[in-house]
Structure formats: structure tokens, C-alpha cells
Design an enzyme around this catalytic site. Structure first.
Site, PDB file in Angstrom:
ATOM      1  CD  GLU A 107       8.437  -3.642 -10.347  1.00 28.49           C
ATOM      2  OE1 GLU A 107       8.275  -2.415 -10.293  1.00 28.49           O
ATOM      3  OE2 GLU A 107       9.166  -4.209 -11.181  1.00 28.49           O
TER       4      GLU A 107
ATOM      5  CG  HIS B 275      11.400  -1.798  -7.155  1.00 25.22           C
ATOM      6  ND1 HIS B 275      11.309  -0.463  -6.843  1.00 25.22           N
ATOM      7  CD2 HIS B 275      10.283  -2.103  -7.866  1.00 25.22           C
ATOM      8  CE1 HIS B 275      10.195   0.027  -7.346  1.00 25.22           C
ATOM      9  NE2 HIS B 275       9.546  -0.945  -7.970  1.00 25.22           N
TER      10      HIS B 275
ATOM     11  CG  ASP C 298       5.300  -0.971 -11.107  1.00 25.42           C
ATOM     12  OD1 ASP C 298       5.238  -1.018  -9.859  1.00 25.42           O
ATOM     13  OD2 ASP C 298       6.096  -0.239 -11.708  1.00 25.42           O
TER      14      ASP C 298
END
Length: 328
Positions: free
Chosen positions: A7, A162, A290
Site C-alpha cells: 500500500e 483502499h 502506507d
């Protein structure tokens, strides 16, 4: 310990004009230089912390929040080409999740097929509901998306769902508390509800091989699945669903174990990881940072220091992703 991260966000130049909703997120403007970088700075952070591969995708809201809805298909194609070029410059370090024009299910299926078969994308990412052009939110459990999901299952690639902020019309829930709309709370509730809609619609019974990824240690679902199943059973909702044509073969917890894979993105908290393992098994958990919204060193130090058997940590850090994304 080597790692694969799933991600990891980037931005195309001028994105704030194309998806003006992104400006509502404080961290978006704070992280813009790193979002735009698809080279040295990103690779340096990876090298320093043994992240061998990053799977890149446009930052939220992506194509789902494009200001001009009529441009969604063309921009999805452009962004995928842009990403493919970046991956091509560093093919051993980067992979990509495709952007999709989800307002048009057929166009989305066609672009997914092109992105996977021609550009080498390892899956796709959608950023929650679609409200491009400021339309009412569109969720992808609707019947008209069934053929799209069939295409996804046939290609055998995962869909990463997401988060994005809760829809702006939810004034009753978030009025006066803008800090709750995004990554602190609203992100995760919105995504969890979207995944629950997919589960409750019976989608995974129609396509048992369909694979969904959700981040942030499962967007609350591993922690609330028991309660969901418990109350649905007590209140008789399974019977009601069957009588109304959308009965399900399994519980929510069972679908989590069958069709859902989660990542650690932005949740570097050992008790949460241990609970997720207890619910889903470590085989369904993948490391993520992230980046650039979270710190690669913090994520890396945490997973390396977790008190778990070495083989379990290695599986979460990279071995599960190798298999899941067919990288090795």
C-alpha cells in the site's frame, strides 16, 4: 529481514486539480514531494529498511474522485501508462496496482484486462465508493458490477480496496468533527462497510476465487467480525436474507478467512496483529507501510521486533506476498 509492501502511494503531477477532494486531507499536501517521487527518495527509503518491492498505486481518492466524471476512463488509462513507465524504470523494485474507471463497469473490466495483460499490473486498487463528478456514492456490490467481478476472478488478480473520507453528505455523523472523517476513523468505517456490502450481497458465493485486499490491519473487520456474526444470527437476519434472495453460504468471519487478505499498512501495533492472526491466520496477512503517509523505518522496526516465530514474521514480511501476487 527483506520485505514487500503493498500500500504505497504516489501522485501524478497536477492531481490536486483532477481530484480536488484530496486537498481535504491534511497529509496530502504535507507529503506531496514524496508522493510525486517515483525514484531516488522512495528507493532510498526502501533500501535503508530492506523493502525489496513496493506495489504502487495512485493516492486516494484516485479515479473514484475525479472532478469531471466524463474523464474517468481516459485518466485511468493515462495513470496506468504513467505507472507502467515508472515500474519499467525499476522493474525489480516496483510493481503496480491499476486504476480503474469504476463508474462504467464494462470500461473498468476492459481497462483491468489491459493493465494486467499488457502493462503487467499485479492487480487493481479502488479507493472506496465512486463519486467522480460529485455524484452520489456508487458502491460495487450493485448487480451491474457482477460481470466486472467475473473479469477480475478470471484474471486471478486481487482487488485492493483502499479508504477515502466518508461521503460529504454524512453531516449527522461527522458535522463539527472533521478530524474523524479521514484516517483517524472515517476511512476505516467506510471501507469496512463497503467490504461488508460485498459479503452480504453474496458476491463471494458466486465467485469463490475472488480475492480482496484491505489495509490498516483489516479496516476493523477482524476485530468486529464475531459481533457481526453473533448479532446477525440472534436477530434472524440470515433467514431474512435467504427469504429475500441473497442468502449466504458462510459467516462474515469465514469470508474473511476465505476471500479477504489484510495488510499491516499504518497499524504497527502488536496486539492488533496478534488478534488478526488469531482470526484469519498469518497466511492472510501481508506487510505494508502506507508510504509516504507512514514512516518506513517505524513499520520495518516494528515487524522485525514482533515476538513471533521467525517463519511467521518472514511469511508476513514477504513470503505471503510472493505467492499472493505471483512474484516468485
Amino acid at each position: 529481514m527483506k520485505k514487500i509492501a503493498l500500500e504505497e502511494a504516489f501522485a501524478v503531477p497536477g492531481i490536486e486539480k483532477i481530484t480536488p477532494g484530496s486537498l481535504s486531507l491534511r497529509e496530502f499536501t504535507q507529503k506531496m514531494p514524496k508522493l510525486l517521487d517515483l525514484g531516488k527518495a522512495r528507493l532510498r527509503a526502501m533500501d535503508e529498511h530492506e523493502v525489496e518491492i513496493s506495489v504502487l498505486s495512485p493516492t486516494s481518492p484516485g479515479t473514484q474522485g475525479i472532478a469531471d466524471a466524463s474523464q474517468e476512463r481516459a485518466l485511468a488509462r493515462q495513470w496506468n501508462d504513467y505507472l507502467a513507465e515508472a515500474v519499467g524504470r525499476n522493474p525489480t523494485r516496483f510493481r503496480g496496482f491499476a486504476s480503474l474507471p469504476m463508474r462504467d463497469p464494462q470500461a473498468a473490466a476492459e481497462e483491468l484486462t489491459r493493465a494486467v495483460n499488457e502493462l503487467g499490473m499485479v492487480g487493481a486498487m479502488i479507493n472506496g465508493y465512486d463519486n467522480s463528478g460529485d455524484s452520489a456514492p456508487i458502491y460495487f456490490d450493485a448487480p451491474e458490477y457482477l460481470d466486472f467481478w467475473k473479469t477480475m476472478a478470471a484474471l486471478d488478480v486481487p482487488m485492493y480496496i483502499h479508504p477515502r473520507p466518508a461521503p460529504p453528505e454524512r453531516t449527522t455523523t461527522y458535522a463539527g468533527y472533521p478530524e474523524l472523517r479521514g484516517a483517524a476513523w472515517g476511512f476505516h468505517v467506510e471501507t469496512a462497510e463497503h467490504v461488508l456490502r460485498l459479503i452480504m450481497s453474496g458476491l463471494f458465493d458466486k465467485m469463490p476465487s475472488l480475492r480482496i485486499v484491505i489495509g490498516h490491519m483489516g479496516e476493523l473487520l477482524p476485530f468486529w467480525a464475531w459481533r457481526i456474526d453473533h448479532r446477525i444470527a440472534i436477530e434472524g437476519w440470515d433467514r431474512w436474507a435467504t427469504e429475500n434472495g441473497r442468502g449466504r453460504l458462510h459467516t462474515v468471519t469465514e469470508y474473511l478467512r476465505r476471500n479477504i487478505t489484510i495488510t499491516t499498512s499504518g497499524v504497527f501495533y502488536t496486539p492488533a496483529l496478534l488478534h488478526a492472526i488469531s482470526v484469519m491466520g498469518h497466511e492472510r496477512i501481508l506487510f505494508s507501510v502506507d508510504y509516504p503517509y507512514e514512516n518506513t523505518q517505524e513499520a520495518s522496526d516494528w515487524i522485525e521486533g514482533v515476538d513471533l516465530p521467525r517463519n511467521v514474521k518472514e511469511a508476513i514480511a514477504y513470503k505471503n506476498a510472493l505467492t499472493f501476487l505471483k512474484l516468485g
